[in-house]
Design a protein around this motif. Structure first.
Motif, mmCIF file in Angstrom:
data_model
loop_
_atom_site.group_PDB
_atom_site.id
_atom_site.type_symbol
_atom_site.label_atom_id
_atom_site.label_comp_id
_atom_site.label_asym_id
_atom_site.label_seq_id
_atom_site.Cartn_x
_atom_site.Cartn_y
_atom_site.Cartn_z
ATOM 1 N N UNK A 74 43.545 36.298 40.137
ATOM 2 C CA UNK A 74 42.817 36.716 38.934
ATOM 3 C C UNK A 74 41.894 35.589 38.492
ATOM 4 N N UNK A 75 40.973 35.949 37.607
ATOM 5 C CA UNK A 75 40.090 34.978 36.947
ATOM 6 C C UNK A 75 39.434 34.012 37.910
ATOM 7 N N UNK A 76 38.989 34.556 39.034
ATOM 8 C CA UNK A 76 38.276 33.719 39.985
ATOM 9 C C UNK A 76 36.807 33.622 39.636
ATOM 10 N N UNK A 77 36.253 32.434 39.719
ATOM 11 C CA UNK A 77 34.831 32.262 39.438
ATOM 12 C C UNK A 77 34.193 31.264 40.383
ATOM 13 N N UNK A 78 33.131 31.701 41.017
ATOM 14 C CA UNK A 78 32.355 30.808 41.879
ATOM 15 C C UNK A 78 31.287 30.167 40.994
ATOM 16 N N UNK A 121 46.264 32.189 40.954
ATOM 17 C CA UNK A 121 47.055 33.033 41.851
ATOM 18 C C UNK A 121 48.518 32.841 41.514
ATOM 19 N N UNK A 122 49.332 33.794 41.911
ATOM 20 C CA UNK A 122 50.758 33.664 41.680
ATOM 21 C C UNK A 122 51.504 34.052 42.936
ATOM 22 N N UNK A 123 52.545 33.274 43.183
ATOM 23 C CA UNK A 123 53.293 33.415 44.428
ATOM 24 C C UNK A 123 54.784 33.455 44.120
ATOM 25 N N UNK A 124 55.499 34.163 44.955
ATOM 26 C CA UNK A 124 56.956 34.229 44.836
ATOM 27 C C UNK A 124 57.541 33.109 45.693
ATOM 28 N N UNK A 172 38.131 39.484 40.064
ATOM 29 C CA UNK A 172 38.850 40.032 38.918
ATOM 30 C C UNK A 172 40.335 40.186 39.205
ATOM 31 N N UNK A 173 40.616 40.682 40.383
ATOM 32 C CA UNK A 173 42.009 40.922 40.764
ATOM 33 C C UNK A 173 42.049 41.112 42.263
ATOM 34 N N UNK A 174 43.143 40.700 42.849
ATOM 35 C CA UNK A 174 43.268 40.870 44.286
ATOM 36 C C UNK A 174 44.716 41.000 44.657
ATOM 37 N N UNK A 183 39.157 43.351 43.765
ATOM 38 C CA UNK A 183 38.247 43.731 42.691
ATOM 39 C C UNK A 183 37.431 42.487 42.341
ATOM 40 N N UNK A 184 36.122 42.549 42.530
ATOM 41 C CA UNK A 184 35.290 41.347 42.361
ATOM 42 C C UNK A 184 33.888 41.704 41.914
ATOM 43 N N UNK A 185 33.174 40.700 41.482
ATOM 44 C CA UNK A 185 31.759 40.830 41.147
ATOM 45 C C UNK A 185 30.931 40.205 42.257
ATOM 46 N N UNK A 186 29.844 40.873 42.593
ATOM 47 C CA UNK A 186 28.880 40.275 43.515
ATOM 48 C C UNK A 186 27.494 40.363 42.884
#
Lengths: 358, 358, 358
Positions: A99-103, A152-155, A284-286, A351-354
């Motif tokens: 989430x909340x990824x930004x280039x 990101x979140x991991x188990x 946005x989400x992956x 889910x992302x922006x291009x």
């Protein structure tokens, strides 16, 4: 004496962290800064066959306002991500989400990237065997300027189920990144110099509509050598990708392909239909819905979720896209969510922006 | 006419030399000088996943005193070695050993390497079918300055068992290279600028002790495409690595992986435990104990044989290491020599010096 | 609503052209200009193991008059060719032939290549299901200067068998390119500085004779990962090379290797016997006689068809060569045409000019 020697060993090698080793708010500087080069770019092209003109041609990039071709944004992502693996996901059971990824800006060959992660959340599982670690990872250039950040979140396994966690916290993430926050990542473009024929598609920003679905048609079969070469290029060390002996004992019984490899395959396939959406803006989400293995063939389709104009930018707009990748099933029927889950062929939902010229 | 055409053929192709074709003291200039580039560096990273900070980051390298990131020393080794194959080991039955290897200075992208070998020993086998050829191979830069030299000996077929050898000689090699002879290979380092966190390990010279053993934990499975890509990158032409049809008739019935590929895999794995031992100094002895094939998984462990301070260098010290690689068997039990031979899992036993910050 | 979304899809993706979509005389500017780099060069070496000294060593190239090492001519060819695939051969059933190929000047890392094709012939098949499309493709640099042009013809499906073709034409091609037209492609060389030992062979122009046959001896087995990595590097998108699911339904039931990969393998193998014929000049004729699949081993032999002196050039001459590649059969017996067809092992018959020092 033999005992003494053996005793020293655990001090030198990195066994990876377990869930109880993380502290909320802690910052981890990851090892191995990495200078990216035109050699990495060539390998990226060879591994995915990406064809975006801006990233392929210095001349094309210069014509529209870049100093030269920037790296494919996902190459930047993988290099930044790879560094986090020894500290974050060596003992991870699953990569749960992004989430909340930004280039933040384009990266060019010759630049050196390094990564820092902040632990922004910790949540022990009810069975006390595992826990979810949430991090915000930030990739920076040589001067410390951010080029990319994402959560990101991991188990992660616990070493000791009885261990207690000092402080737990489950962060909330923006459902959607605001693309106008990210528009500064691109230099002002001379969109009139953007040659649609050379770029491979006549479709600009205004030609895409919310709700539109695009089957990217082509498929790409993945070999063990390919995903290993890619994953090592990113200095991602997760043994599940490389060790056929150790993975024989896992649930899948074989090597698992790095999820980022799937993202890059889907993105390269998406050129056929999204050729002008050449720059990633934000994630946005992956979610890696299901694993990919060597021998599988990846297909992809995308949905235009929404279109966004960018304040102060008449040169580009942003498309919010959901790209869904499948394995061993073409995407003419747009396989998607099904009930609580997904069509069994789906492996990725991103889910992302291009950015795309107007 | 057809006969005449056929007659000409042997004159144009290189059938490789046989044992009786070598003369003691002869010097062979090998073909194909090679400019190494950042493309080669990217491929090296992608093939082995090496993570040494000095070789990965121009910024890190500059901070401690290099002009930029040098090549991984083993990439230099493979390029220098590859050139010798058409003249030395095309008809070799086995690569028997290495000694007296010395890395004389760092190599940077853009430099051109070429190789000369001197025949320093010849010893016919008692059955007169084969003989051992000993060479000292020297890799040089464009100006003729030595960057690397090493000795190796190979078992080579005779064309004609009856052929006699003018002069035989079995050279003796130093059991251990003197690391102080090699210290000039590294620029003076600003060891205080060496960032242990970014380098991936807190352990400097003084933290290692003779007798200490380190299991490098991780494993790497090798695919046919990977070792072929690597071996061609080094322009090593030995057909045993590439020709599945011809190797069907050999003892193993399949393609054999270039021994140097194993050395690079073991070295890359050794990062986990030896992350700061970033530069190879010398090769004392090396032996390919057993062959590696595609599909096998390589593991490694190392023993610290001794530590050496270097006269006039307060920045670095040298660790004498023995790195042992295995196939399909993790190294937690340190599989090693057994009686006259080795544990059956062992494939490589390499005794070398590496430099490490103090 | 779902219907509407689906309706939009065909507008965005490229389904490839069908035979009736071409018009005689039409010019197609292909997408994705491409800056070639030392990364591409390293990959080319790693994929084929080519050892020509001029292309391997900047120092060697400079000594004889080049500013630096040029790209292997076939790397230029593949990059120029790859761009044509989405427009010319996406729906092609077969790549029928090449003619009138000319390499106009050396290409160097850093240059940007793009391709334009002119439709020079169209001939519907008698069954009206398919037709042959003839194109002249021209690769140019950033300034629009031609670096390579060649003709090829492909068998393309019709979308609608009933569709009629406005104008048909079958072009005739020169049986042999005139090498003196191509001699300007090479800078004046200081042939006395051409070091035969470093180049790997003592044989200059005068040492080759028309009618001479050379078995290149070595074999190279091809893996799926290798040809996919190569073909993606060239941004060639033909799905028959990449999609194991889709190709299950084809005549061969599996992925087919890009014909240009075979040409590069044969050319690299031909070093053993033609080490000084370092530059391709022109392609007279070329035919992919049979398909190659992963797991097959490629061998090659060459015939010297003729020798040509070049007006005004005392430094180099041209050899007209026919290089024949086979699969899974060594070429000691020079497998060749047989009756109307070919020895069943033959996969490639390429007739070309190469320059070689005098």
């Amino acid at each position: 004496m033999a005992t003494q020697r053996t005793r020293l060993t655990p001090m030198k090698t990195n066994p990876g962290r377990f869930f109880e080793d993380y502290r909320l708010g802690e910052t981890i500087r990851h090892a191995t800064p990495r200078t990216v080069t035109s050699g990495d770019v060539a390998l990226y092209t060879a591994l995915y066959g990406s064809r975006f003109a801006v990233q392929s041609s210095d001349a094309f990039a210069r014509a529209i306002g870049y100093p030269r071709s920037p790296l494919d944004d996902l190459l930047t992502f993988h290099v930044v991500f790879g560094k986090t693996v020894p500290d974050i996901s060596l003992n991870a059971l699953a990569n749960l989400g992004y989430a909340e990824g930004g280039f933040r800006r384009p990266v060019y060959p010759g630049e050196t990237l390094s990564t820092v992660s902040e632990v922004i959340g910790l949540k022990e599982s009810s069975n006390r065997q595992t826990g979810v670690v949430y991090v915000r990872s930030t990739g920076s250039d040589e001067k410390g300027e951010t080029v990319l950040s994402y959560c990101r979140w991991v188990l992660v396994r616990k070493r000791d189920p009885e261990a207690t966690i000092a402080q737990e916290h489950v962060p909330t993430f923006a459902k959607v990144v605001d693309p106008s926050d990210l528009a500064g990542a691109l230099p002002p473009l001379d969109a009139s110099a953007y040659d649609l024929e050379l770029a491979g598609s006549p479709h600009r920003f205004a030609d895409y509509q919310a709700g539109e679905k695009i089957d990217h048609v082509d498929g790409m079969t993945v070999e063990e050598a390919e995903h290993q070469i890619a994953t090592r290029l990113y200095q991602n060390t997760a043994k599940v990708h490389f060790d056929a002996v150790a993975t024989r004992e896992t649930k899948f019984g074989k090597r698992l392909i790095y999820g980022g490899h799937v993202i890059s395959l889907a993105r390269a396939l998406s050129f056929n239909g999204l050729a002008n959406a050449f720059a990633l803006a934000g994630i946005n989400a992956g979610r890696h819905v299901a694993p990919l293995f060597a021998g599988d063939t990846v297909y992809a389709w995308s949905e235009v979720v929404e279109r966004a104009e960018l304040p102060g930018r008449t040169d580009i707009g942003a498309l919010r896209l959901r790209t869904v990748a499948t394995k061993n099933q073409p995407c003419g029927a747009y396989p998607d969510r099904q009930g609580e889950g997904y069509d069994p062929a789906v492996i990725l939902d991103l889910d992302y922006w291009a950015f795309i010229p107007r």
